[in-house]
Design an enzyme around this catalytic site. Structure first.
Site, PDB file in Angstrom:
ATOM      1  N   ASP A 347       0.828  -1.206   0.000  1.00 11.36           N
ATOM      2  CA  ASP A 347       0.000   0.000   0.000  1.00 11.36           C
ATOM      3  C   ASP A 347       0.864   1.259   0.000  1.00 11.36           C
ATOM      4  O   ASP A 347       1.958   1.278   0.559  1.00 11.36           O
ATOM      5  CB  ASP A 347      -0.889  -0.013   1.248  1.00 11.36           C
ATOM      6  N   GLU A 401       0.659  -0.484  -5.151  1.00 12.51           N
ATOM      7  CA  GLU A 401      -0.325   0.581  -5.325  1.00 12.51           C
ATOM      8  C   GLU A 401       0.483   1.868  -5.542  1.00 12.51           C
ATOM      9  O   GLU A 401       0.849   2.552  -4.583  1.00 12.51           O
ATOM     10  CB  GLU A 401      -1.235   0.721  -4.106  1.00 12.51           C
TER      11      GLU A 401
END
Length: 770
Positions: A347, A401
Site C-alpha cells: 500500500d 499501489e
C-alpha cells in the site's frame, strides 16, 4: 524444551543466562543481522514464545528498546505490576529479554518501558501474534505453530505455474463489512437513546462480524461461484480504529482479533486454496498510526519512524535504519510463509518513494544527494523486499499501489526497476471513470480517455483497479456515476465492467460493485445484499458479472498475453463520433483470438461494417445487452461471414448488429462461408446484337439503362423506407426496444446509408436512442 550445555556453547549466545531454549537464543549473528537490516526471520525469536527453562514452563520475551532505563512485562498474570517481571538487556543491540514462568496462552500483556527521561510507556508487543479485541489495546500470548495445512497440492501447483500466464481477476474484500449477522446497531446509545448515524464521525457498527470460520464457508463459496480467481483482503493486521480499514495498524504480526484467532485465519486461507482461489494480503509498510500502545515513539523518541506524514498524521517508517528494515522484511515473509499468502499488495508506494509526498509548501521540500525528490532509503528498502521475496518465494506475486509516473516499477532491480510483479493502473482508472460519468452527447469529445491507456498499457505489468478508494468519501458508487435514466445507468455499468474485463491487464473490483450498490461503501455495515433479493435489476447485474468473470477465465486470449503488446491489436480506436471502439485480443493460439466491439452510446445499428483480422465465420459468444443481464436483446443470432472487402486496415470485414450501450465478443469458428454473387449471364439477343453491330444493341443498351434506372429507383425507395423504419426502431430500454429488420434485397444500400449516417452523426442515428 530444555537446553544442554553443548547446545549453549554451540550457539555463541549473547545472553548472560544458560537456561533458554536453543531455538529462542539471540546470537551475535542475530544482533549483527538485525542492525544490518538482514535478519529476515526475526519473528522466530522476537516477541513472546512458549518456552521451558529449568523444567519450568512459561513464556520468553524479547523486545527492541534501545536507550531506555528499564523494560518490564506486565499483564493479568502479575496484576499489571510494573515492577514484577523485569527483562534484562543484552550487551549490544538494544534488545531486552527475559522468561516469565507459569503463563498461559491467551494471557494479556504489555511492555512497560521506562524512557531515558523517566517516563513510563505501556506498549503492545511489536512482534505479538495476537491482540486484545478493541477497544482493548494489550497483546495476547499466542502460539501460532502447529496448524496442519491441507493445501499441499495447491502449493505445489502454484510453484509450477507462471502467474503472468494465468487469469488474474481479483475480488477486493473488507472482511468486516462483506457480510454480517443482522443489522442491529451495536454498542450503547446516547442519552437520548440514539445511535450514531452514517454522517457522524464514529457511526455505530451494525450487525455482528462474520468470523474467519464463517468467511471460510460463505465468502469462499460466493467467490468460487462468481468466478473470481483471487481474493484481496484489506489489511488484517491489528488496528485500533475501524474507520482506518486496517491501514493504520499497531500489530504488524497480529491477525486482527475482530474475526477470530490466527489459526482460524490460516483455515480461511486453506479453504480458499481448497476452492482454487488465491489470497492476496494488503500490506502497509509506508506508516503506522500514532496510538500510544503502538510503534509510535516506542522508546520515548522516534525509533521505528523518521517523520510524521503531512497529510495523514501517520508515522513514516525510518527505512534507513537496519532494525526497521529487519522488522518489515521479516514481516512480509511471515505472512507469506506462515499464512501461505499468494500475493502481497504494498500500500501507498507513492508516499514512500517521494521525499515530498504531500508537501505543498516549497520551502519545506527536501531533496536527495542527486538533487531530486526520490527517497533513496525507501527505494532501496522496496527493492530489498521484492528481491528477498523473489528469491525465497518466486511464485508469490508482489503488487504496488503506485499512483504516479515513477518509471520501471515492475522491472528487475538490476535493470533499475523496483522489482514488483504488478502495478495498479491508476491512470486507466481515472480516465475511464471520467469518461463513463460524461453524459452521452459530450462523450465524442472525451473519446481519447478511452484509447489513451493503450499508449502505455505494456510499459508495466498493470492491474486495472476499481477499488474501495473509488466508492468512498463522496466519490459515489460506480453506478451512481453513470449518466442517464435507470436503464442507461445499469447498461453503462455493464459496459464499464466489460471494458475493464476485455482491456489488457489484470482486473480488480471491490465488493458491492458486482451488485450495483447505489450507496457508497460503509465499513460499519454489510454490503446491501438485499438488493439482489428485492430488485430484478440488481440480481441481473450480479448474474452479468458472474457470466463476465467466467467468460474471462474461459477465454485464454484475455490473459495469456495480457502484459505484452502482442496480445492486443486495434481494429478501430478512432470512431469518436459514434463512441465505438473495436479491437482484437490475441492468445498464444490464434484460434483462441477474440474480437471485441464496445458501443458507449445508446444508439444502436442494424448493420455496421467492421474489419476483422482473419477471414472466417464469426459468432457472437457474449453480449452485454442480453435480456438475462437487463439488456434490450439486440444481438447477432446468426453466423457473421467475412467477405473480402477491406476495412480498418484489414483485408476482410463483416457486417453485424451493434447493440446500444453495450459490448460484444466475437470468435472465429472456421473458414468463411461467404460466397460472392455470380455474375449475370449475357442474353442471346444482346450477344447477337453485339456480333451484328445493328441498332438492336443500341436498343438493348437503352433497355438495360432503363432497367438499371428502374432498379436504382426501386432500391432508393426501399432504402428510404428502410431508413424511415430505422428511425422508428432505436429505443434502448428493454421495455421499448424493438428489433429493426433490414428488408430483403437492400443490404448494401442500407449498409451504405448506415455508414453515412453514422459517420456524420445524422438525425437518423441520433433518433436511434432511448
Amino acid at each position: 524444551m530444555d537446553r544442554t550445555r553443548a547446545e549453549l556453547d554451540a550457539t555463541k549466545a549473547a545472553s548472560s543466562t544458560e537456561t533458554e531454549a536453543p531455538c529462542l537464543i539471540i546470537t551475535e549473528d542475530d544482533i549483527h543481522l538485525f542492525a544490518q537490516g538482514s535478519w529476515n526471520r526475526s519473528w522466530e525469536k522476537m516477541g513472546a514464545h512458549p518456552d521451558t527453562q529449568d523444567g519450568v514452563e512459561g513464556w520468553r520475551f524479547c523486545v527492541w528498546a534501545p536507550d531506555v532505563k528499564s523494560v518490564h512485562v506486565v499483564g493479568d498474570f502479575n496484576g499489571w505490576d510494573e515492577h514484577a517481571n523485569p527483562l534484562s538487556p543484552l550487551p549490544t543491540g538494544g534488545l531486552w529479554q527475559g522468561f516469565v514462568p507459569g503463563l498461559s496462552q491467551g494471557d494479556l500483556y504489555k511492555y512497560v518501558i521506562e524512557t531515558d527521561e523517566g517516563k513510563l510507556l505501556y506498549k503492545a508487543d511489536p512482534y505479538g501474534f495476537y491482540s486484545e479485541q478493541v477497544p482493548g489495546t494489550a497483546s495476547r500470548l499466542m502460539d501460532i505453530a502447529g496448524y496442519e495445512w491441507a493445501d499441499g497440492d495447491y502449493m505445489r501447483e502454484r510453484k509450477g505455474r507462471d502467474h503472468m500466464k494465468q487469469p488474474l481477476n481479483i475480488y477486493e474484500v473488507h472482511l468486516g463489512s462483506w457480510n454480517r449477522h443482522g443489522d442491529e446497531p451495536q454498542g450503547d446509545p446516547d442519552e437520548n437513546g440514539n445511535y450514531p448515524g452514517p454522517m457522524d464521525p464514529f457511526p455505530a457498527q451494525r450487525g455482528r462480524y462474520y468470523t474467519y470460520d464463517d468467511l471460510s464457508v460463505e465468502l469462499v463459496d460466493y467467490v468460487k461461484k462468481m468466478g473470481y480467481t483471487h481474493i484481496e483482503v484489506l489489511p488484517v493486521q491489528e488496528h485500533p480504529f475501524d474507520g482506518s480499514w486496517g491501514y493504520q495498524g499497531t500489530g504488524y504480526y497480529a491477525v486482527t482479533s475482530r474475526y477470530g484467532e490466527p489459526k482460524q485465519f490460516m483455515h480461511f486461507v486453506d479453504a480458499c486454496h481448497a476452492a482454487g482461489i488465491g489470497v492476496i494480503l494488503d500490506w502497509v509498510p509506508g506508516g503506522f498510526c500514532a496510538d500510544a500502545q503502538g510503534l509510535a515513539t516506542f522508546n520515548g523518541h522516534m525509533l521505528y519512524e523518521r517523520e510524521i506524514h503531512p497529510n495523514w498524521g501517520t508515522h513514516k517508517f525510518d527505512f534507513g535504519r537496519g532494525e526497521v528494515r529487519s522488522f518489515l522484511i521479516s514481516n512480509v515473509l511471515f505472512w507469506i510463509e506462515l499464512f501461505h499468502a499468494d500475493g502481497i499488495r504494498m500500500d501507498g508506494v507513492s508516499s514512500m518513494l517521494y521525499l515530498n509526498f504531500g508537501v505543498d509548501d516549497p520551502s519545506q521540500k527536501k531533496f536527495n544527494k542527486y538533487g531530486d525528490e526520490g527517497d533513496l532509503d525507501a527505494i532501496d528498502f522496496i527493492r530489498r523486499v521484492n528481491t528477498t521475496v523473489a528469491q525465497a518465494f518466486p511464485d508469490v506475486m508482489m503488487m504496488a499501489e503506485e499512483s504516479t509516473a515513477w518509471p520501471l516499477v515492475t522491472y528487475p532491480p538490476e535493470d533499475g526497476g523496483l522489482g514488483f510483479n504488478y502495478k495498479w493502473d491508476m491512470g486507466w482508472m481515472n480516465d475511464t471513470l471520467h469518461y463513463m460519468q460524461t453524459d452521452f452527447p459530450w462523450r465524442p469529445g472525451n473519446h481519447n480517455l478511452l484509447t489513451f491507456s493503450i499508449m502505455y498499457a505494456f510499459s508495466e505489468n498493470f492491474i486495472l483497479p476499481l477499488s474501495h478508494d473509488e466508492v468512498v468519501h463522496g466519490k459515489c458508487s460506480l453506478i451512481g456515476r453513470m449518466p442517464g435514466d435507470w436503464w442507461r445507468q445499469f447498461a453503462g455499468l455493464r459496459t464499464l465492467a466489460f471494458y475493464q474485463m476485455t482491456h489488457p491487464g489484470a482486473k480488480l473490483n471491490f465488493m458491492g460493485n458486482e451488485i450495483a450498490q447505489f450507496i457508497e461503501w460503509r465499513y460499519y455495515e454489510s454490503v446491501q445484499w438485499f438488493l439482489t433479493e428485492q430488485y430484478e435489476t440488481h440480481a441481473k447485474h450480479q448474474h452479468f458479472i458472474e457470466a463476465l468473470n467466467h467468460l474471462y477465465t474461459d477465454q485464454p486470449a484475455f490473459w495469456e498475453r495480457a502484459y505484452v503488446p502482442e496480445g492486443f491489436e486495434w481494429i478501430d480506436p478512432n470512431d469518436s463520433d459514434q463512441s465505438i471502439i473495436s479491437f482484437v485480443r490475441h492468445g498464444d493460439n490464434p484460434d483462441e483470438d477474440v474480437v471485441i466491439l464496445i458501443n458507449f452510446d445508446p444508439a444502436y445499428y442494424e448493420t455496421f461494417e467492421m474489419g476483422v483480422p482473419r477471414e472466417g465465420d464469426y459468432i457472437e459468444i457474449f453480449n452485454t445487452d442480453d435480456p438475462a443481464f437487463g439488456g434490450s436483446g439486440k444481438h447477432n443470432d446468426h453466423v457473421l461471414s467475412s467477405h473480402p472487402e477491406p476495412k480498418h486496415g484489414f483485408d476482410n470485414s463483416i457486417e453485424l448488429l451493434v447493440p446500444p450501450l453495450a459490448g460484444i465478443v466475437l470468435k472465429r469458428q472456421g473458414p468463411s462461408s461467404y460466397k460472392p454473387p455470380k455474375p449475370k449471364k449475357t442474353t442471346r439477343r444482346a450477344a447477337s446484337a453485339k456480333k451484328t453491330g445493328t441498332g438492336t444493341a443500341t436498343t438493348t443498351k437503352k433497355t438495360t439503362a432503363k432497367k438499371a434506372s428502374s432498379s436504382t429507383s426501386k432500391t432508393a425507395k426501399t432504402t428510404s423506407a428502410a431508413a424511415k423504419k430505422t428511425k422508428a426502431t432505436a429505443s434502448t430500454s428493454s421495455s421499448t426496444a424493438k428489433a429493426a429488420k433490414t428488408p430483403k434485397g437492400t443490404r448494401k444500400s442500407t449498409t451504405a446509408s448506415t455508414r453515412k449516417a453514422s459517420s456524420k452523426r445524422t438525425a437518423t442515428s441520433k433518433k436511434q436512442t432511448d
